[in-house]
Motif scaffolding. Structure first.
Motif, PDB file in Angstrom:
ATOM      1  N   THR A  59     -16.469   2.952  -3.239  1.00 35.54           N
ATOM      2  CA  THR A  59     -15.269   2.119  -3.320  1.00 35.54           C
ATOM      3  C   THR A  59     -14.010   2.965  -3.442  1.00 35.54           C
ATOM      4  OG1 THR A  59     -15.559   1.992  -5.693  1.00 35.54           O
ATOM      5  CG2 THR A  59     -16.418   0.159  -4.398  1.00 35.54           C
TER       6      THR A  59
ATOM      7  N   ARG B 158     -14.528  -3.176   5.314  1.00 37.04           N
ATOM      8  CA  ARG B 158     -13.439  -4.143   5.427  1.00 37.04           C
ATOM      9  C   ARG B 158     -13.988  -5.576   5.463  1.00 37.04           C
ATOM     10  NH1 ARG B 158      -9.867  -3.043  10.423  1.00 37.04           N
ATOM     11  NH2 ARG B 158      -8.554  -4.645   9.527  1.00 37.04           N
TER      12      ARG B 158
ATOM     13  N   PRO C 112     -15.611  -5.974   1.027  1.00 38.33           N
ATOM     14  CA  PRO C 112     -15.440  -4.924   0.025  1.00 38.33           C
ATOM     15  C   PRO C 112     -16.064  -5.347  -1.297  1.00 38.33           C
ATOM     16  CG  PRO C 112     -13.335  -5.572   1.009  1.00 38.33           C
ATOM     17  CD  PRO C 112     -14.336  -6.583   1.428  1.00 38.33           C
TER      18      PRO C 112
ATOM     19  N   GLU D 282     -15.280  -8.724  -3.452  1.00 33.50           N
ATOM     20  CA  GLU D 282     -14.838  -9.888  -2.686  1.00 33.50           C
ATOM     21  C   GLU D 282     -16.029 -10.765  -2.357  1.00 33.50           C
ATOM     22  OE1 GLU D 282     -11.786 -10.561  -2.070  1.00 33.50           O
ATOM     23  OE2 GLU D 282     -10.722  -8.677  -2.405  1.00 33.50           O
TER      24      GLU D 282
ATOM     25  N   ARG E 171      -7.264  -3.693   1.285  1.00 35.66           N
ATOM     26  CA  ARG E 171      -7.976  -4.674   0.467  1.00 35.66           C
ATOM     27  C   ARG E 171      -7.069  -5.825   0.058  1.00 35.66           C
ATOM     28  NH1 ARG E 171     -12.052  -3.826  -4.203  1.00 35.66           N
ATOM     29  NH2 ARG E 171     -11.703  -6.069  -4.070  1.00 35.66           N
TER      30      ARG E 171
ATOM     31  N   HIS F 284      -7.206  -8.971   2.126  1.00 37.10           N
ATOM     32  CA  HIS F 284      -8.482  -9.637   2.366  1.00 37.10           C
ATOM     33  C   HIS F 284      -8.351 -11.155   2.359  1.00 37.10           C
ATOM     34  CE1 HIS F 284     -12.919  -9.288   2.525  1.00 37.10           C
ATOM     35  NE2 HIS F 284     -12.872 -10.485   1.977  1.00 37.10           N
TER      36      HIS F 284
END
Lengths: 210, 311
Positions: free
Chosen positions: A124, A158, A161, A164, B89, B92
Protein backbone atom coordinates in the motif's frame (compact mmCIF):
# COMPACT_ATOMS: atom_id res chain seq x y z
CA UNK A 1 -20.42 -28.15 -7.50
CA UNK A 2 -21.36 -24.83 -5.96
CA UNK A 3 -17.68 -24.08 -5.58
CA UNK A 4 -17.08 -24.71 -9.30
CA UNK A 5 -19.97 -22.42 -10.28
CA UNK A 6 -18.73 -19.78 -7.89
CA UNK A 7 -15.27 -20.01 -9.40
CA UNK A 8 -16.66 -19.61 -12.92
CA UNK A 9 -18.77 -16.69 -11.73
CA UNK A 10 -15.77 -14.99 -10.18
CA UNK A 11 -13.71 -15.28 -13.36
CA UNK A 12 -16.59 -13.94 -15.46
CA UNK A 13 -16.98 -11.04 -13.05
CA UNK A 14 -13.24 -10.34 -13.16
CA UNK A 15 -13.34 -10.34 -16.95
CA UNK A 16 -16.31 -7.97 -17.14
CA UNK A 17 -14.86 -5.62 -14.54
CA UNK A 18 -11.25 -5.45 -15.68
CA UNK A 19 -11.25 -6.80 -19.24
CA UNK A 20 -8.17 -8.69 -18.06
CA UNK A 21 -5.79 -10.03 -20.69
CA UNK A 22 -2.80 -12.29 -20.26
CA UNK A 23 0.43 -11.40 -22.02
CA UNK A 24 2.81 -14.35 -22.18
CA UNK A 25 5.95 -12.38 -22.79
CA UNK A 26 8.68 -14.66 -21.49
CA UNK A 27 7.16 -18.12 -21.55
CA UNK A 28 4.09 -20.02 -22.72
CA UNK A 29 1.16 -21.56 -20.84
CA UNK A 30 2.60 -25.05 -20.52
CA UNK A 31 1.47 -27.93 -18.33
CA UNK A 32 4.51 -27.96 -16.10
CA UNK A 33 4.91 -27.38 -12.42
CA UNK A 34 5.53 -23.69 -11.71
CA UNK A 35 5.58 -21.12 -8.96
CA UNK A 36 4.06 -17.94 -10.39
CA UNK A 37 5.39 -15.11 -8.23
CA UNK A 38 3.63 -11.76 -8.53
CA UNK A 39 3.27 -8.29 -7.07
CA UNK A 40 0.62 -8.05 -4.39
CA UNK A 41 -1.64 -5.03 -4.06
CA UNK A 42 -5.14 -6.39 -3.65
CA UNK A 43 -7.12 -9.48 -2.76
CA UNK A 44 -8.04 -9.72 -6.40
CA UNK A 45 -4.45 -10.46 -7.44
CA UNK A 46 -4.66 -14.22 -7.62
CA UNK A 47 -8.16 -14.01 -9.13
CA UNK A 48 -6.72 -12.17 -12.11
CA UNK A 49 -3.83 -14.59 -12.61
CA UNK A 50 -6.24 -17.48 -12.21
CA UNK A 51 -8.71 -15.98 -14.70
CA UNK A 52 -6.02 -15.54 -17.31
CA UNK A 53 -4.62 -19.08 -17.05
CA UNK A 54 -6.06 -21.69 -19.43
CA UNK A 55 -8.70 -23.86 -17.73
CA UNK A 56 -6.48 -26.94 -17.64
CA UNK A 57 -3.71 -25.05 -15.82
CA UNK A 58 -6.21 -23.36 -13.53
CA UNK A 59 -7.28 -26.69 -12.06
CA UNK A 60 -3.83 -27.51 -10.70
CA UNK A 61 -2.70 -24.00 -9.75
CA UNK A 62 -3.27 -23.05 -6.14
CA UNK A 63 -2.90 -19.56 -4.67
CA UNK A 64 -0.94 -19.11 -1.45
CA UNK A 65 -3.00 -17.07 0.99
CA UNK A 66 -2.96 -15.92 4.59
CA UNK A 67 -4.81 -18.26 6.94
CA UNK A 68 -5.52 -15.49 9.46
CA UNK A 69 -7.61 -13.69 6.82
CA UNK A 70 -9.22 -16.54 4.90
CA UNK A 71 -10.13 -18.77 7.83
CA UNK A 72 -12.17 -16.07 9.52
CA UNK A 73 -15.86 -16.67 8.94
CA UNK A 74 -17.74 -19.27 6.94
CA UNK A 75 -17.95 -17.32 3.68
CA UNK A 76 -14.22 -16.58 3.57
CA UNK A 77 -13.40 -20.19 4.46
CA UNK A 78 -15.66 -21.39 1.64
CA UNK A 79 -14.06 -19.05 -0.86
CA UNK A 80 -10.50 -19.70 0.26
CA UNK A 81 -10.65 -23.46 0.65
CA UNK A 82 -13.40 -24.66 -1.68
CA UNK A 83 -13.55 -22.15 -4.50
CA UNK A 84 -9.88 -21.33 -4.98
CA UNK A 85 -8.32 -24.35 -3.27
CA UNK A 86 -5.82 -22.01 -1.63
CA UNK A 87 -2.81 -23.16 0.33
CA UNK A 88 -3.35 -21.36 3.62
CA UNK A 89 -0.35 -20.39 5.70
CA UNK A 90 -0.15 -18.70 9.05
CA UNK A 91 1.82 -15.44 8.83
CA UNK A 92 2.27 -14.86 12.56
CA UNK A 93 5.52 -16.57 13.65
CA UNK A 94 4.49 -16.70 17.30
CA UNK A 95 1.15 -18.44 16.94
CA UNK A 96 1.69 -20.80 14.05
CA UNK A 97 2.03 -24.52 14.45
CA UNK A 98 3.87 -25.46 11.25
CA UNK A 99 6.55 -23.82 9.13
CA UNK A 100 4.76 -22.23 6.14
CA UNK A 101 7.55 -23.35 3.84
CA UNK A 102 6.90 -26.98 4.83
CA UNK A 103 3.19 -26.53 4.03
CA UNK A 104 4.04 -25.09 0.61
CA UNK A 105 6.59 -27.80 -0.15
CA UNK A 106 3.95 -30.42 0.71
CA UNK A 107 1.54 -28.77 -1.73
CA UNK A 108 4.24 -28.74 -4.42
CA UNK A 109 5.01 -32.40 -3.79
CA UNK A 110 1.35 -33.22 -4.41
CA UNK A 111 1.82 -31.82 -7.94
CA UNK A 112 0.25 -28.37 -7.61
CA UNK A 113 1.59 -25.18 -9.14
CA UNK A 114 1.53 -22.19 -6.82
CA UNK A 115 0.66 -18.50 -7.07
CA UNK A 116 2.97 -16.84 -4.56
CA UNK A 117 3.56 -13.24 -3.39
CA UNK A 118 7.17 -12.74 -2.30
CA UNK A 119 6.46 -9.29 -0.84
CA UNK A 120 4.61 -11.05 1.96
CA UNK A 121 1.80 -8.56 2.24
CA UNK A 122 -0.31 -6.19 0.14
CA UNK A 123 1.72 -3.20 -1.02
CA UNK A 124 0.00 0.00 0.00
CA UNK A 125 3.07 2.23 -0.14
CA UNK A 126 4.10 4.48 -3.01
CA UNK A 127 6.90 2.05 -3.94
CA UNK A 128 6.20 -0.08 -7.00
CA UNK A 129 7.44 -3.29 -5.37
CA UNK A 130 8.32 -3.97 -1.75
CA UNK A 131 11.55 -5.84 -0.96
CA UNK A 132 11.16 -9.61 -1.27
CA UNK A 133 11.06 -11.87 1.78
CA UNK A 134 13.03 -15.09 1.83
CA UNK A 135 10.16 -17.48 1.05
CA UNK A 136 10.73 -17.74 -2.70
CA UNK A 137 14.44 -18.49 -2.26
CA UNK A 138 13.73 -21.22 0.25
CA UNK A 139 11.10 -22.83 -1.96
CA UNK A 140 13.31 -22.63 -5.06
CA UNK A 141 16.31 -24.08 -3.29
CA UNK A 142 14.32 -26.99 -1.92
CA UNK A 143 12.62 -27.81 -5.23
CA UNK A 144 14.93 -26.72 -8.08
CA UNK A 145 12.92 -28.57 -10.75
CA UNK A 146 9.93 -26.21 -10.30
CA UNK A 147 9.97 -23.32 -12.78
CA UNK A 148 9.75 -19.83 -11.22
CA UNK A 149 7.76 -17.45 -13.43
CA UNK A 150 7.53 -13.73 -12.59
CA UNK A 151 4.05 -12.29 -13.16
CA UNK A 152 3.30 -8.57 -13.12
CA UNK A 153 -0.32 -7.58 -12.42
CA UNK A 154 -0.92 -4.07 -13.66
CA UNK A 155 -3.47 -1.57 -12.47
CA UNK A 156 -5.29 -3.77 -9.97
CA UNK A 157 -4.20 -1.47 -7.18
CA UNK A 158 -6.44 1.16 -8.73
CA UNK A 159 -9.40 -1.21 -9.10
CA UNK A 160 -9.66 -2.10 -5.42
CA UNK A 161 -7.12 -0.39 -3.17
CA UNK A 162 -6.75 -1.57 0.41
CA UNK A 163 -9.60 -0.19 2.46
CA UNK A 164 -12.02 0.48 -0.41
CA UNK A 165 -15.15 -1.59 -1.02
CA UNK A 166 -16.36 -0.62 -4.47
CA UNK A 167 -14.20 -2.04 -7.29
CA UNK A 168 -13.63 0.28 -10.24
CA UNK A 169 -13.92 -1.07 -13.77
CA UNK A 170 -10.44 -0.36 -15.12
CA UNK A 171 -8.36 -2.31 -17.61
CA UNK A 172 -5.83 -4.71 -16.06
CA UNK A 173 -3.13 -6.78 -17.70
CA UNK A 174 -1.25 -9.80 -16.42
CA UNK A 175 2.25 -10.16 -17.89
CA UNK A 176 4.15 -13.44 -17.62
CA UNK A 177 7.94 -13.10 -17.87
CA UNK A 178 10.84 -15.44 -18.53
CA UNK A 179 11.48 -17.98 -15.77
CA UNK A 180 14.21 -17.34 -13.19
CA UNK A 181 16.13 -19.91 -11.17
CA UNK A 182 18.58 -20.00 -8.31
CA UNK A 183 22.14 -20.06 -9.65
CA UNK A 184 24.41 -22.75 -8.17
CA UNK A 185 25.72 -21.46 -4.86
CA UNK A 186 23.67 -18.25 -4.99
CA UNK A 187 22.76 -16.78 -1.62
CA UNK A 188 19.32 -15.61 -0.56
CA UNK A 189 20.08 -11.86 -0.78
CA UNK A 190 21.35 -11.73 -4.37
CA UNK A 191 18.59 -14.08 -5.53
CA UNK A 192 15.93 -11.90 -3.91
CA UNK A 193 17.28 -8.81 -5.65
CA UNK A 194 17.56 -10.59 -8.99
CA UNK A 195 14.07 -12.06 -8.89
CA UNK A 196 12.66 -8.72 -7.73
CA UNK A 197 14.38 -6.97 -10.64
CA UNK A 198 13.01 -9.58 -13.06
CA UNK A 199 9.49 -8.90 -11.83
CA UNK A 200 9.93 -5.13 -11.94
CA UNK A 201 11.20 -5.40 -15.52
CA UNK A 202 7.74 -6.60 -16.59
CA UNK A 203 6.03 -3.50 -15.25
CA UNK A 204 5.12 -0.72 -17.68
CA UNK A 205 7.37 2.33 -17.63
CA UNK A 206 6.47 5.07 -15.18
CA UNK A 207 6.51 8.64 -16.41
CA UNK A 208 8.14 11.57 -14.65
CA UNK A 209 6.16 13.75 -12.34
CA UNK A 210 3.92 10.91 -11.14
CA UNK B 1 -41.33 2.47 -48.59
CA UNK B 2 -42.23 1.86 -44.97
CA UNK B 3 -39.77 2.13 -42.13
CA UNK B 4 -39.15 -1.61 -41.86
CA UNK B 5 -38.74 -1.92 -45.63
CA UNK B 6 -36.22 0.88 -45.64
CA UNK B 7 -34.35 -0.77 -42.75
CA UNK B 8 -34.23 -4.06 -44.64
CA UNK B 9 -32.96 -2.37 -47.80
CA UNK B 10 -30.33 -0.54 -45.80
CA UNK B 11 -29.06 -3.61 -43.99
CA UNK B 12 -29.23 -5.54 -47.25
CA UNK B 13 -26.94 -2.95 -48.82
CA UNK B 14 -24.56 -3.03 -45.86
CA UNK B 15 -24.42 -6.82 -45.97
CA UNK B 16 -23.65 -6.69 -49.67
CA UNK B 17 -20.77 -4.29 -49.02
CA UNK B 18 -19.42 -6.48 -46.22
CA UNK B 19 -19.64 -9.62 -48.37
CA UNK B 20 -17.71 -7.82 -51.10
CA UNK B 21 -15.14 -6.69 -48.55
CA UNK B 22 -14.78 -10.21 -47.11
CA UNK B 23 -14.35 -11.73 -50.55
CA UNK B 24 -11.76 -9.13 -51.53
CA UNK B 25 -9.96 -9.66 -48.26
CA UNK B 26 -9.99 -13.40 -48.88
CA UNK B 27 -8.55 -13.02 -52.39
CA UNK B 28 -5.88 -10.66 -51.07
CA UNK B 29 -4.98 -13.11 -48.34
CA UNK B 30 -4.44 -15.82 -50.91
CA UNK B 31 -1.98 -13.67 -52.82
CA UNK B 32 -0.31 -11.77 -49.95
CA UNK B 33 -0.71 -14.22 -47.08
CA UNK B 34 2.10 -12.81 -44.94
CA UNK B 35 1.40 -9.12 -45.36
CA UNK B 36 0.49 -7.53 -42.02
CA UNK B 37 -1.70 -4.98 -43.83
CA UNK B 38 -3.82 -7.78 -45.30
CA UNK B 39 -3.99 -9.63 -41.99
CA UNK B 40 -5.11 -6.45 -40.26
CA UNK B 41 -7.60 -5.74 -43.05
CA UNK B 42 -9.25 -9.13 -42.65
CA UNK B 43 -9.36 -8.76 -38.87
CA UNK B 44 -11.02 -5.38 -39.32
CA UNK B 45 -13.61 -6.78 -41.75
CA UNK B 46 -14.43 -9.59 -39.34
CA UNK B 47 -14.92 -7.08 -36.54
CA UNK B 48 -17.20 -5.02 -38.81
CA UNK B 49 -19.42 -8.09 -39.33
CA UNK B 50 -19.76 -8.45 -35.56
CA UNK B 51 -20.49 -4.75 -35.06
CA UNK B 52 -23.11 -4.66 -37.83
CA UNK B 53 -24.73 -7.80 -36.41
CA UNK B 54 -24.89 -6.28 -32.93
CA UNK B 55 -26.35 -3.01 -34.22
CA UNK B 56 -28.86 -4.95 -36.34
CA UNK B 57 -29.87 -6.97 -33.30
CA UNK B 58 -30.29 -3.81 -31.25
CA UNK B 59 -32.42 -2.28 -34.01
CA UNK B 60 -34.58 -5.40 -34.12
CA UNK B 61 -35.22 -5.12 -30.38
CA UNK B 62 -36.01 -1.43 -30.75
CA UNK B 63 -35.40 1.63 -28.57
CA UNK B 64 -34.48 -0.39 -25.47
CA UNK B 65 -31.98 -2.45 -27.47
CA UNK B 66 -30.28 0.60 -28.95
CA UNK B 67 -30.05 2.39 -25.60
CA UNK B 68 -28.62 -0.74 -23.97
CA UNK B 69 -26.09 -1.21 -26.76
CA UNK B 70 -24.76 2.32 -26.46
CA UNK B 71 -24.77 2.17 -22.66
CA UNK B 72 -22.52 -0.89 -22.88
CA UNK B 73 -20.36 0.88 -25.46
CA UNK B 74 -20.09 3.89 -23.13
CA UNK B 75 -19.08 1.60 -20.28
CA UNK B 76 -16.27 0.06 -22.33
CA UNK B 77 -15.18 3.48 -23.61
CA UNK B 78 -15.23 5.09 -20.15
CA UNK B 79 -13.24 2.20 -18.76
CA UNK B 80 -10.59 2.58 -21.47
CA UNK B 81 -10.42 6.35 -21.01
CA UNK B 82 -10.21 6.38 -17.22
CA UNK B 83 -7.60 3.60 -17.27
CA UNK B 84 -5.26 6.08 -18.95
CA UNK B 85 -5.92 8.91 -16.48
CA UNK B 86 -3.61 9.62 -13.58
CA UNK B 87 -6.12 9.41 -10.78
CA UNK B 88 -5.17 8.73 -7.18
CA UNK B 89 -6.83 7.02 -4.23
CA UNK B 90 -8.67 10.24 -3.42
CA UNK B 91 -10.57 9.89 -6.70
CA UNK B 92 -11.83 6.40 -5.97
CA UNK B 93 -15.30 7.44 -4.86
CA UNK B 94 -15.65 9.97 -7.68
CA UNK B 95 -14.70 7.32 -10.24
CA UNK B 96 -17.11 4.81 -8.71
CA UNK B 97 -19.82 7.47 -8.98
CA UNK B 98 -18.87 8.05 -12.63
CA UNK B 99 -19.33 4.38 -13.55
CA UNK B 100 -22.20 3.35 -11.31
CA UNK B 101 -24.26 6.55 -10.94
CA UNK B 102 -23.56 9.00 -13.76
CA UNK B 103 -23.45 6.52 -16.66
CA UNK B 104 -26.69 4.68 -15.79
CA UNK B 105 -28.40 7.97 -14.94
CA UNK B 106 -27.52 9.54 -18.28
CA UNK B 107 -28.94 6.60 -20.20
CA UNK B 108 -31.99 6.42 -17.96
CA UNK B 109 -32.72 10.09 -18.68
CA UNK B 110 -32.45 9.38 -22.39
CA UNK B 111 -34.84 6.45 -22.06
CA UNK B 112 -37.45 8.71 -20.39
CA UNK B 113 -36.66 11.41 -22.99
CA UNK B 114 -35.96 14.17 -20.48
CA UNK B 115 -33.94 16.42 -22.80
CA UNK B 116 -33.77 19.28 -20.30
CA UNK B 117 -31.69 17.16 -17.92
CA UNK B 118 -29.74 14.74 -20.08
CA UNK B 119 -28.36 17.62 -22.10
CA UNK B 120 -26.82 19.29 -19.06
CA UNK B 121 -26.36 16.51 -16.48
CA UNK B 122 -22.70 15.89 -17.26
CA UNK B 123 -21.55 19.31 -18.51
CA UNK B 124 -23.12 21.13 -15.55
CA UNK B 125 -24.18 19.01 -12.60
CA UNK B 126 -21.49 16.34 -12.74
CA UNK B 127 -18.89 18.94 -13.72
CA UNK B 128 -19.67 20.84 -10.51
CA UNK B 129 -20.45 18.05 -8.07
CA UNK B 130 -17.94 15.32 -8.84
CA UNK B 131 -14.89 17.46 -7.94
CA UNK B 132 -16.52 18.06 -4.56
CA UNK B 133 -16.47 14.30 -3.93
CA UNK B 134 -12.77 14.24 -4.75
CA UNK B 135 -12.04 17.39 -2.76
CA UNK B 136 -13.69 16.01 0.37
CA UNK B 137 -11.24 13.12 0.38
CA UNK B 138 -8.55 15.68 1.02
CA UNK B 139 -5.90 14.71 -1.52
CA UNK B 140 -4.90 17.89 -3.34
CA UNK B 141 -1.87 16.56 -5.23
CA UNK B 142 -2.47 17.10 -8.97
CA UNK B 143 -6.07 18.00 -8.08
CA UNK B 144 -6.98 20.09 -11.13
CA UNK B 145 -5.42 17.61 -13.52
CA UNK B 146 -7.32 14.72 -11.92
CA UNK B 147 -10.77 16.30 -11.95
CA UNK B 148 -10.20 17.59 -15.50
CA UNK B 149 -9.29 14.12 -16.74
CA UNK B 150 -12.35 12.54 -15.16
CA UNK B 151 -14.62 15.21 -16.65
CA UNK B 152 -13.08 14.68 -20.07
CA UNK B 153 -13.70 10.98 -19.73
CA UNK B 154 -17.34 11.44 -18.84
CA UNK B 155 -17.93 14.03 -21.54
CA UNK B 156 -16.34 11.98 -24.32
CA UNK B 157 -17.36 8.45 -23.34
CA UNK B 158 -20.77 9.07 -21.82
CA UNK B 159 -22.23 12.43 -22.82
CA UNK B 160 -21.18 12.40 -26.47
CA UNK B 161 -21.82 8.70 -27.08
CA UNK B 162 -25.24 8.96 -25.44
CA UNK B 163 -26.29 11.49 -28.07
CA UNK B 164 -26.47 8.69 -30.61
CA UNK B 165 -29.43 6.92 -28.95
CA UNK B 166 -30.72 10.37 -27.97
CA UNK B 167 -31.62 10.83 -31.66
CA UNK B 168 -34.51 8.49 -30.96
CA UNK B 169 -36.08 11.07 -28.66
CA UNK B 170 -36.32 13.87 -31.24
CA UNK B 171 -39.86 14.77 -32.29
CA UNK B 172 -39.42 15.09 -36.05
CA UNK B 173 -42.70 15.67 -37.91
CA UNK B 174 -43.48 12.99 -40.48
CA UNK B 175 -40.51 10.90 -39.39
CA UNK B 176 -41.71 9.49 -36.11
CA UNK B 177 -41.34 5.77 -36.79
CA UNK B 178 -38.06 5.94 -38.70
CA UNK B 179 -35.71 7.47 -36.18
CA UNK B 180 -33.63 4.32 -35.95
CA UNK B 181 -32.64 5.06 -39.53
CA UNK B 182 -31.31 8.45 -38.44
CA UNK B 183 -28.93 6.61 -36.13
CA UNK B 184 -28.00 4.36 -39.02
CA UNK B 185 -27.31 7.45 -41.14
CA UNK B 186 -24.98 8.94 -38.52
CA UNK B 187 -23.07 5.74 -37.86
CA UNK B 188 -22.79 4.82 -41.55
CA UNK B 189 -21.56 8.23 -42.63
CA UNK B 190 -19.06 8.66 -39.82
CA UNK B 191 -17.64 5.14 -40.04
CA UNK B 192 -17.40 5.15 -43.83
CA UNK B 193 -15.61 8.48 -43.52
CA UNK B 194 -13.02 6.70 -41.35
CA UNK B 195 -12.71 3.80 -43.77
CA UNK B 196 -12.62 6.02 -46.88
CA UNK B 197 -10.01 8.32 -45.36
CA UNK B 198 -7.90 5.23 -44.69
CA UNK B 199 -8.40 3.88 -48.23
CA UNK B 200 -7.74 7.22 -49.96
CA UNK B 201 -4.77 7.73 -47.68
CA UNK B 202 -3.31 4.36 -48.64
CA UNK B 203 -3.91 5.04 -52.35
CA UNK B 204 -2.89 8.69 -52.69
CA UNK B 205 -1.56 9.83 -49.33
CA UNK B 206 1.53 12.02 -49.51
CA UNK B 207 1.34 15.18 -47.40
CA UNK B 208 0.92 14.50 -43.71
CA UNK B 209 -1.47 16.68 -41.75
CA UNK B 210 -0.09 16.29 -38.26
CA UNK B 211 3.01 14.10 -38.35
CA UNK B 212 3.68 14.32 -34.64
CA UNK B 213 0.11 13.35 -33.92
CA UNK B 214 -0.89 10.67 -36.35
CA UNK B 215 1.54 9.60 -39.07
CA UNK B 216 -1.23 8.05 -41.19
CA UNK B 217 -3.42 11.14 -41.58
CA UNK B 218 -2.71 12.82 -44.90
CA UNK B 219 -4.27 15.74 -46.77
CA UNK B 220 -5.13 13.46 -49.69
CA UNK B 221 -6.70 10.88 -47.40
CA UNK B 222 -8.67 13.54 -45.57
CA UNK B 223 -9.93 15.28 -48.70
CA UNK B 224 -10.77 12.09 -50.58
CA UNK B 225 -12.34 10.43 -47.56
CA UNK B 226 -14.48 13.37 -46.50
CA UNK B 227 -15.61 14.08 -50.06
CA UNK B 228 -16.61 10.50 -50.84
CA UNK B 229 -18.27 10.02 -47.46
CA UNK B 230 -20.24 13.23 -48.02
CA UNK B 231 -21.41 11.87 -51.37
CA UNK B 232 -22.42 8.67 -49.61
CA UNK B 233 -24.38 10.71 -47.07
CA UNK B 234 -26.16 12.58 -49.84
CA UNK B 235 -27.03 9.27 -51.48
CA UNK B 236 -28.58 8.10 -48.22
CA UNK B 237 -30.99 11.05 -48.00
CA UNK B 238 -33.97 8.70 -48.31
CA UNK B 239 -33.48 7.28 -44.80
CA UNK B 240 -33.43 10.78 -43.30
CA UNK B 241 -35.88 13.70 -43.02
CA UNK B 242 -33.43 15.75 -45.13
CA UNK B 243 -33.42 16.60 -48.84
CA UNK B 244 -30.38 15.35 -50.80
CA UNK B 245 -28.65 18.72 -50.48
CA UNK B 246 -29.39 18.93 -46.79
CA UNK B 247 -28.17 15.37 -46.31
CA UNK B 248 -24.92 16.31 -48.07
CA UNK B 249 -24.35 19.29 -45.76
CA UNK B 250 -25.17 17.22 -42.67
CA UNK B 251 -22.83 14.49 -43.87
CA UNK B 252 -20.09 17.07 -44.46
CA UNK B 253 -20.48 18.40 -40.92
CA UNK B 254 -20.47 14.85 -39.53
CA UNK B 255 -17.31 13.99 -41.44
CA UNK B 256 -15.45 17.15 -40.46
CA UNK B 257 -16.34 16.68 -36.80
CA UNK B 258 -15.43 13.01 -37.05
CA UNK B 259 -12.01 13.93 -38.41
CA UNK B 260 -11.53 16.39 -35.57
CA UNK B 261 -12.50 13.69 -33.10
CA UNK B 262 -9.92 11.34 -34.52
CA UNK B 263 -7.29 14.07 -34.27
CA UNK B 264 -8.02 15.08 -30.68
CA UNK B 265 -8.33 11.54 -29.36
CA UNK B 266 -5.06 10.67 -31.12
CA UNK B 267 -3.42 13.61 -29.39
CA UNK B 268 -4.59 12.27 -26.05
CA UNK B 269 -3.28 8.80 -26.88
CA UNK B 270 0.09 10.25 -27.86
CA UNK B 271 0.25 12.15 -24.61
CA UNK B 272 -0.39 8.95 -22.66
CA UNK B 273 2.09 6.99 -24.74
CA UNK B 274 -0.27 4.37 -26.16
CA UNK B 275 -1.07 3.36 -29.70
CA UNK B 276 -4.57 2.05 -29.03
CA UNK B 277 -7.08 2.70 -26.28
CA UNK B 278 -7.47 -1.00 -25.64
CA UNK B 279 -7.59 -4.39 -27.32
CA UNK B 280 -11.27 -5.20 -27.14
CA UNK B 281 -11.94 -5.21 -30.88
CA UNK B 282 -9.46 -7.24 -32.88
CA UNK B 283 -7.92 -5.29 -35.73
CA UNK B 284 -9.29 -1.98 -34.52
CA UNK B 285 -8.02 -1.58 -30.97
CA UNK B 286 -10.36 -0.59 -28.19
CA UNK B 287 -13.92 0.71 -28.11
CA UNK B 288 -12.68 4.31 -28.13
CA UNK B 289 -10.63 3.66 -31.25
CA UNK B 290 -13.87 2.85 -33.01
CA UNK B 291 -15.92 5.59 -31.36
CA UNK B 292 -13.50 8.52 -31.54
CA UNK B 293 -15.12 9.98 -34.65
CA UNK B 294 -18.66 9.29 -33.44
CA UNK B 295 -17.93 11.10 -30.16
CA UNK B 296 -17.32 14.43 -31.87
CA UNK B 297 -19.96 14.01 -34.57
CA UNK B 298 -22.93 12.78 -32.54
CA UNK B 299 -23.72 15.82 -30.36
CA UNK B 300 -23.38 18.27 -33.26
CA UNK B 301 -25.53 16.14 -35.54
CA UNK B 302 -28.08 15.79 -32.73
CA UNK B 303 -28.15 19.51 -32.11
CA UNK B 304 -28.41 20.51 -35.77
CA UNK B 305 -31.18 17.99 -36.39
CA UNK B 306 -33.00 19.17 -33.31
CA UNK B 307 -32.61 22.84 -34.19
CA UNK B 308 -33.76 22.64 -37.79
CA UNK B 309 -36.02 19.61 -38.09
CA UNK B 310 -38.04 19.27 -34.91
CA UNK B 311 -41.13 21.13 -33.77
Amino acid sequence: MIARLFAIGVTIFARILTGVRGEWRGCLPEARQRIYFANHSSHGDFVLIWTVLPAALRRCTRPVAAADYWRRGRVRRFIGEQVFDAVLIDRDPTSREADPIEILLAALDRGASLIFFPEGTRNTTGQRLLPFRSGLYRLASARPQVELVPVWIDNLNRVLPKGEFIPLPLLCTVTFGAPVSVAPGEESGPFRERSRAALLALAPAVEDGE
Amino acid sequence: MSASQQTLVLFGGITAILVTASLSGFVLSLRFAESPVVVNLNARIKAWWVMVALIGLAFAVGKAGVITLFAVASFAALREFLTLTRTRRGDHLALAAAFFVVLPLQYYLISIEWYGLYSILIPVYVFLLLPVVAALRGDTAQFMRRIAEVQWGLMSSVYCVSHVPALLTLPIPGFADRKLLLIAFLILVVQSSDVLQYVWGKLLGRHQIAPSLSPSKTVEGFAGGVASATLLGAALWWITPFSPWQAAIMALVINLMGFCGGLVMSAIKRDRGVKDWGQMIEGHGGMLDRLDSVIFAAPIFFHLTRYWWTV
